[in-house]
Design a protein around this motif. Sequence first.
Motif, PDB file in Angstrom:
ATOM      1  N   ARG A 193       0.843  -1.189   0.000  1.00  0.00           N
ATOM      2  CA  ARG A 193       0.000   0.000   0.000  1.00  0.00           C
ATOM      3  C   ARG A 193       0.883   1.246   0.000  1.00  0.00           C
ATOM      4  NH1 ARG A 193      -2.984  -2.438   5.189  1.00  0.00           N
ATOM      5  NH2 ARG A 193      -0.770  -2.398   5.724  1.00  0.00           N
ATOM      6  N   THR A 194       0.436   2.288  -0.671  1.00  0.00           N
ATOM      7  CA  THR A 194       1.287   3.467  -0.843  1.00  0.00           C
ATOM      8  C   THR A 194       0.808   4.708  -0.089  1.00  0.00           C
ATOM      9  OG1 THR A 194       0.113   4.033  -2.882  1.00  0.00           O
ATOM     10  CG2 THR A 194       2.123   2.714  -3.103  1.00  0.00           C
ATOM     11  N   ALA A 195      -0.465   4.804   0.208  1.00  0.00           N
ATOM     12  CA  ALA A 195      -0.973   5.999   0.891  1.00  0.00           C
ATOM     13  C   ALA A 195      -2.347   5.708   1.482  1.00  0.00           C
ATOM     14  CB  ALA A 195      -1.069   7.180  -0.075  1.00  0.00           C
ATOM     15  N   SER A 196      -2.734   6.557   2.430  1.00  0.00           N
ATOM     16  CA  SER A 196      -4.068   6.494   3.016  1.00  0.00           C
ATOM     17  C   SER A 196      -4.518   7.928   3.245  1.00  0.00           C
ATOM     18  CB  SER A 196      -4.035   5.695   4.322  1.00  0.00           C
ATOM     19  OG  SER A 196      -5.329   5.557   4.879  1.00  0.00           O
ATOM     20  N   THR A 197      -5.569   8.115   4.013  1.00  0.00           N
ATOM     21  CA  THR A 197      -6.007   9.451   4.402  1.00  0.00           C
ATOM     22  C   THR A 197      -6.255   9.469   5.905  1.00  0.00           C
ATOM     23  OG1 THR A 197      -8.379   9.039   4.153  1.00  0.00           O
ATOM     24  CG2 THR A 197      -7.167   9.808   2.184  1.00  0.00           C
ATOM     25  N   VAL A 198      -6.272  10.671   6.460  1.00  0.00           N
ATOM     26  CA  VAL A 198      -6.577  10.820   7.878  1.00  0.00           C
ATOM     27  C   VAL A 198      -7.953  10.237   8.188  1.00  0.00           C
ATOM     28  CG1 VAL A 198      -7.095  12.504   9.696  1.00  0.00           C
ATOM     29  CG2 VAL A 198      -5.055  12.790   8.268  1.00  0.00           C
ATOM     30  N   GLY A 199      -8.925  10.530   7.331  1.00  0.00           N
ATOM     31  CA  GLY A 199     -10.280  10.031   7.553  1.00  0.00           C
ATOM     32  C   GLY A 199     -10.352   8.517   7.553  1.00  0.00           C
ATOM     33  N   GLU A 200      -9.648   7.893   6.614  1.00  0.00           N
ATOM     34  CA  GLU A 200      -9.625   6.425   6.551  1.00  0.00           C
ATOM     35  C   GLU A 200      -9.017   5.825   7.809  1.00  0.00           C
ATOM     36  OE1 GLU A 200      -7.962   4.333   3.265  1.00  0.00           O
ATOM     37  OE2 GLU A 200      -8.961   5.574   1.775  1.00  0.00           O
ATOM     38  N   GLU A 201      -7.882   6.359   8.217  1.00  0.00           N
ATOM     39  CA  GLU A 201      -7.200   5.786   9.379  1.00  0.00           C
ATOM     40  C   GLU A 201      -7.988   6.011  10.661  1.00  0.00           C
ATOM     41  OE1 GLU A 201      -4.678   3.676   9.097  1.00  0.00           O
ATOM     42  OE2 GLU A 201      -5.004   4.029   6.952  1.00  0.00           O
ATOM     43  N   ARG A 202      -8.620   7.160  10.768  1.00  0.00           N
ATOM     44  CA  ARG A 202      -9.432   7.427  11.949  1.00  0.00           C
ATOM     45  C   ARG A 202     -10.602   6.443  12.032  1.00  0.00           C
ATOM     46  NH1 ARG A 202     -11.330  12.269  10.865  1.00  0.00           N
ATOM     47  NH2 ARG A 202      -9.543  13.501  11.552  1.00  0.00           N
ATOM     48  N   LYS A 203     -11.101   6.012  10.890  1.00  0.00           N
ATOM     49  CA  LYS A 203     -12.278   5.138  10.843  1.00  0.00           C
ATOM     50  C   LYS A 203     -11.931   3.652  10.832  1.00  0.00           C
ATOM     51  CE  LYS A 203     -16.586   4.539   8.232  1.00  0.00           C
ATOM     52  NZ  LYS A 203     -17.392   5.013   7.059  1.00  0.00           N
ATOM     53  N   PHE A 204     -10.810   3.291  10.138  1.00  0.00           N
ATOM     54  CA  PHE A 204     -10.557   1.881   9.876  1.00  0.00           C
ATOM     55  C   PHE A 204      -9.299   1.304  10.521  1.00  0.00           C
ATOM     56  CE2 PHE A 204     -12.828   3.305   5.907  1.00  0.00           C
ATOM     57  CZ  PHE A 204     -14.036   2.686   6.209  1.00  0.00           C
ATOM     58  N   ASN A 205      -8.432   2.137  11.086  1.00  0.00           N
ATOM     59  CA  ASN A 205      -7.203   1.603  11.658  1.00  0.00           C
ATOM     60  C   ASN A 205      -7.539   0.683  12.835  1.00  0.00           C
ATOM     61  OD1 ASN A 205      -4.706   1.464  13.362  1.00  0.00           O
ATOM     62  ND2 ASN A 205      -3.902   2.762  11.725  1.00  0.00           N
ATOM     63  N   PRO A 206      -7.201  -0.599  12.750  1.00  0.00           N
ATOM     64  CA  PRO A 206      -7.652  -1.550  13.777  1.00  0.00           C
ATOM     65  C   PRO A 206      -7.059  -1.320  15.157  1.00  0.00           C
ATOM     66  CG  PRO A 206      -6.095  -2.603  12.272  1.00  0.00           C
ATOM     67  CD  PRO A 206      -6.426  -1.270  11.686  1.00  0.00           C
ATOM     68  N   ARG A 207      -5.952  -0.593  15.240  1.00  0.00           N
ATOM     69  CA  ARG A 207      -5.366  -0.292  16.549  1.00  0.00           C
ATOM     70  C   ARG A 207      -5.861   1.046  17.083  1.00  0.00           C
ATOM     71  NH1 ARG A 207       1.012  -1.836  15.350  1.00  0.00           N
ATOM     72  NH2 ARG A 207       0.622  -4.004  14.692  1.00  0.00           N
ATOM     73  N   LEU A 208      -5.919   2.054  16.227  1.00  0.00           N
ATOM     74  CA  LEU A 208      -6.208   3.417  16.680  1.00  0.00           C
ATOM     75  C   LEU A 208      -7.691   3.691  16.872  1.00  0.00           C
ATOM     76  CD1 LEU A 208      -3.783   5.145  17.334  1.00  0.00           C
ATOM     77  CD2 LEU A 208      -3.195   3.639  15.463  1.00  0.00           C
ATOM     78  N   THR A 209      -8.548   2.770  16.455  1.00  0.00           N
ATOM     79  CA  THR A 209      -9.979   2.923  16.733  1.00  0.00           C
ATOM     80  C   THR A 209     -10.332   2.393  18.128  1.00  0.00           C
ATOM     81  OG1 THR A 209     -10.309   0.842  15.525  1.00  0.00           O
ATOM     82  CG2 THR A 209     -10.757   2.873  14.337  1.00  0.00           C
ATOM     83  N   LYS A 210      -9.366   1.770  18.798  1.00  0.00           N
ATOM     84  CA  LYS A 210      -9.579   1.280  20.164  1.00  0.00           C
ATOM     85  C   LYS A 210      -9.415   2.418  21.170  1.00  0.00           C
ATOM     86  CE  LYS A 210      -9.580  -2.961  18.515  1.00  0.00           C
ATOM     87  NZ  LYS A 210     -10.844  -3.721  18.338  1.00  0.00           N
ATOM     88  N   ASN A 211      -9.875   2.180  22.397  1.00  0.00           N
ATOM     89  CA  ASN A 211      -9.594   3.164  23.445  1.00  0.00           C
ATOM     90  C   ASN A 211      -8.155   2.987  23.915  1.00  0.00           C
ATOM     91  OD1 ASN A 211      -9.471   1.152  25.521  1.00  0.00           O
ATOM     92  ND2 ASN A 211     -11.694   1.242  25.783  1.00  0.00           N
ATOM     93  N   LEU A 212      -7.685   3.886  24.758  1.00  0.00           N
ATOM     94  CA  LEU A 212      -6.281   3.882  25.154  1.00  0.00           C
ATOM     95  C   LEU A 212      -5.880   2.572  25.822  1.00  0.00           C
ATOM     96  CD1 LEU A 212      -3.537   5.186  25.599  1.00  0.00           C
ATOM     97  CD2 LEU A 212      -4.463   6.307  27.642  1.00  0.00           C
ATOM     98  N   GLU A 213      -6.692   2.081  26.729  1.00  0.00           N
ATOM     99  CA  GLU A 213      -6.357   0.851  27.452  1.00  0.00           C
ATOM    100  C   GLU A 213      -6.236  -0.332  26.492  1.00  0.00           C
ATOM    101  OE1 GLU A 213      -8.070  -1.955  31.125  1.00  0.00           O
ATOM    102  OE2 GLU A 213      -9.072  -0.078  30.592  1.00  0.00           O
ATOM    103  N   GLU A 214      -7.173  -0.436  25.550  1.00  0.00           N
ATOM    104  CA  GLU A 214      -7.132  -1.528  24.575  1.00  0.00           C
ATOM    105  C   GLU A 214      -5.911  -1.402  23.664  1.00  0.00           C
ATOM    106  OE1 GLU A 214     -11.887  -2.441  23.886  1.00  0.00           O
ATOM    107  OE2 GLU A 214     -10.997  -0.661  22.966  1.00  0.00           O
ATOM    108  N   PHE A 215      -5.602  -0.169  23.274  1.00  0.00           N
ATOM    109  CA  PHE A 215      -4.440   0.071  22.409  1.00  0.00           C
ATOM    110  C   PHE A 215      -3.159  -0.353  23.114  1.00  0.00           C
ATOM    111  CE2 PHE A 215      -0.967   2.916  21.100  1.00  0.00           C
ATOM    112  CZ  PHE A 215      -0.917   2.637  19.742  1.00  0.00           C
TER     113      PHE A 215
END
Length: 245
Positions: A193-215
Motif C-alpha cells: 500500500r502506498t498511501a491512506s487518508t486521515v479520515g480512513e485511518e481514523r475510521k478503519f485503523n484496527p489499533r487506533l480505533t480502540k480506546n487507550l487501554e485496549e491500544f
Amino acid sequence: MWCEWDVPSVAVQPCSHYSELFELESSTYTYLLADTETKEAVIIDPVLETIDRDLKLIHELGLNLKVAVNTHCHADHITSTGLMKKRLVGLKSAISKFSGASADIQLSEGDKIKFGKQYLTVRETPGHTDGCVTLVLADQSMAFTGDALLIRGCGRTDFQQGCAEKLYQSIHEKIFTLPDMCLIYPAHDYLGRTASTVGEERKFNPRLTKNLEEFVNIMNNLNLPKPKKIDISVPANLVCGVYEV
C-alpha cells in the motif's frame, strides 16, 4: 521503484512535484518533494542502499536539494543523509532535537522546512521513539508520518524509548486532527500500500480505533522480533549515517 506526479494548484500553492520511492529490504518509503518554479527540494527518509537511485533522479529533474530530513532515528536501515551531504554541496541534514542524533538542523514543534515557496511544518509525534516527527505540507494536503502512523497500523513501542500511551496521544492529537482528506504517507508498508487518508485511518485503523487501554494492551503483546539491523543502524543513524562498522 517510484511514482511521481504534479499536484494541482490550490489556494496555498502546493508542492509542485512529488516522488514516492521504495527500498525493498526494509520496505522503506523515501519521499522527494520539490517546488518546480525554484527547483528547490527536500528528501524525507533516504536509505543508504538507494542513494545512487535517489541522486540520479534529483539530477535528472534538475533539483537543488536543500534538506535531507529523517522522521526519526531508524532501527531497520541506515540513512543516506550523511553520505548524501558529501556528494551534494550545501545540503543540510535535519532530525528531531529529541532523537539524540546529530544533524545540521535540530527540529522542534512548529518548525518549518522550506523549499522554494513551499514548506513542511513539524509536528512532534513521539511514542515509537522520543524523536519521531510528522511533516505536514503547508496546505495540509499531505502528511509524512514516519513510523508513528502506518497504513492500518502504527509503529511498534517496545524499544528505543517506545511508549504506547505517548504514541496513542500523538496520533490522536497531532495527526487525527488534520483534515479528513489529508493524505497519509508512512515511512513503511509491508503489504504494497502506498498511501491512506486521515479520515480512513481514523475510521478503519484496527489499533487506533480502540480506546487507550485496549491500544496499550495490543502494543504490549505484539511480540515482534528485534529488527535485524538495529545494532548497526541505530549507532550509524545517531551520527547522520556516517559510521565506521
